[in-house]
Design an enzyme around this catalytic site. Sequence first.
Site, short mmCIF file in Angstrom:
data_model
loop_
_atom_site.label_atom_id
_atom_site.label_comp_id
_atom_site.label_asym_id
_atom_site.label_seq_id
_atom_site.Cartn_x
_atom_site.Cartn_y
_atom_site.Cartn_z
N SER A 54 -12.13 1.13 -5.67
CA SER A 54 -11.47 1.45 -6.89
C SER A 54 -13.25 1.77 -7.82
O SER A 54 -12.92 1.10 -8.70
CB SER A 54 -10.37 0.50 -7.80
N GLU A 110 0.97 -1.68 0.37
CA GLU A 110 -0.11 -0.30 -0.09
C GLU A 110 1.08 1.80 0.01
O GLU A 110 1.98 1.60 0.78
CB GLU A 110 -1.08 -0.20 0.95
N THR A 118 2.98 2.14 -2.19
CA THR A 118 3.95 1.52 -3.05
C THR A 118 4.04 1.91 -4.22
O THR A 118 5.16 1.77 -4.25
CB THR A 118 4.36 0.06 -2.55
N TYR A 146 -3.40 12.30 -0.03
CA TYR A 146 -2.97 11.49 -0.57
C TYR A 146 -1.71 12.45 -1.27
O TYR A 146 -1.07 11.69 -1.30
CB TYR A 146 -4.22 10.98 -1.98
N ASP A 201 -4.94 0.67 -8.98
CA ASP A 201 -6.01 0.50 -9.21
C ASP A 201 -6.13 0.40 -10.22
O ASP A 201 -7.46 -0.64 -10.78
CB ASP A 201 -7.23 2.11 -8.56
N SER A 261 -15.86 3.40 -0.97
CA SER A 261 -15.35 2.12 -0.60
C SER A 261 -14.27 2.28 -0.47
O SER A 261 -13.44 1.10 0.81
CB SER A 261 -16.42 1.22 -0.70
N GLY A 262 -13.49 2.37 -1.05
CA GLY A 262 -12.24 2.85 -1.95
C GLY A 262 -11.62 1.30 -2.32
O GLY A 262 -10.78 1.19 -2.29
C1 GLA Z 1 -5.61 4.96 -4.27
C2 GLA Z 1 -3.95 4.91 -5.34
C3 GLA Z 1 -3.84 4.01 -5.89
C4 GLA Z 1 -2.66 3.41 -4.57
C5 GLA Z 1 -3.47 3.44 -3.03
C6 GLA Z 1 -2.41 2.96 -2.08
O1 GLA Z 1 -5.79 3.57 -4.10
O2 GLA Z 1 -5.17 5.32 -6.42
O3 GLA Z 1 -2.69 4.40 -7.30
O4 GLA Z 1 -1.44 4.79 -4.26
O5 GLA Z 1 -4.06 4.54 -3.24
O6 GLA Z 1 -1.73 2.13 -1.98
#
Ligand code: GLA
Length: 400
Positions: A132, A37, A39, A228, A178, A129-130
């Site tokens: 994507s 994560e 990375t 972020y 993502d 929700s993260g």
């Molecule tokens: C979000 C970003 C990804 C990644 C993650 C963290 O999902 O879109 O590119 O950086 O955060 O790992």
Amino acid sequence: MDQSFVTEAAKAFQEKFGSLEGAYAYFAPGRVNLIGEHTDYNGGHVFPCALTIGTYAVAKKRKDRKLRFYSTNLSRIGVVETSLDDLKPLHDDSWTAYPKGVIWAFEGRGMKLDSGLDMVVCGNIPNGSGLSSSASLEVLTGFILRDLFGFTVTNQDLALIGQYSENNYNGMNCGIMDQFASAMGKKDHAIFLDCATLNYQYAPVVLNGMKLVVTNTNKKHKLVGSAYNDRRRECETATKLLHDACGINTLGDLSNEEFEKNKSVLTDPVIRKRARHAVYENNRTLEAVEALKKGDLETFGKLMNESHVSLRDDFEVSCPELDVLAEEAWKVPGVLGSRMTGAGFGGCTVSIVKDEAIEDFKATVGDAYRRTVGYDCTFYIVSIGDGPEKLTISEEEEKS
Ligand code: GLA
């Protein structure tokens, strides 16, 4: 794949835009990241997988240059209309900025659309929700453009175009993970991706007697303008200083030992913590993938827990809601590992849970969450699915 979403999109298409003749249906998945994560933008490794939940669309070319969008999930917004001649980066914060951004990015690469299009979207990724939902919408749009307009682009290109549009049209400086996970997904496999080279391998995820459980904090996270982009800048600062000290180009180039040897150049304790996370998390990911290949899920799970601690303490992208979910999960016998997944600040955790422990997991974590946070979290037992697909609109849907 859930055909009911095609039915829903096809019905809405007819209501809003008319005949389905010449229209097609499509799907692109969301993703969950198992480990690795923050990375991706540090030249490190990630280990995400595509999910069987995602975004569906019905789309059709038009005869003029209009672009019309409608989402059944956001029906209150209604139909959003624009034109190919009116795409303005960084000027739009509605959901339609994602498909528009991808169209803009295609055009920027010389893939000019000879007409506009109508597009109805609906999906089953919980918003915010993260998992994507935005990347899946970007990949979906690229996949639709390739199919409807006959452009020659690979799925990997679709990921890169999606990322480019998110960075430059939406102003969110995300990495490649993502979009890559959505565009390149493979059923029952996670993708071991080297973000420095885009070399990747599919690794089978064999969970005999266990499940992947995603737990949603139901806390909305806003990425654009949030911490972020700050984290990215902090990592860039660390990279420059370490480059001068030991010649590396990305934090992903460092072993833990090399980091420890050179960390004194990072005199700001915050920058040092950020870099430590990026370096250790990358090396943890390499170790985790090795463990998974050997079928050693115990080790994989422990590394997931360590990943959470590092994201919480060094990278500081967790939040009290995510911490309750992970920390309560660690106490439940039969939970191999649990960590926040995605950007953080809200969103979901991902856990590996033995079948017989799932009820206990849900009860223990769910109760503790309600007690401390004051509202409910939601559990999803997820399956790993394929990348984007073209689907059929049945004759019945066409006639209805
Ligand atoms: C979000 C970003 C990804 C990644 C993650 C963290 O999902 O879109 O590119 O950086 O955060 O790992």
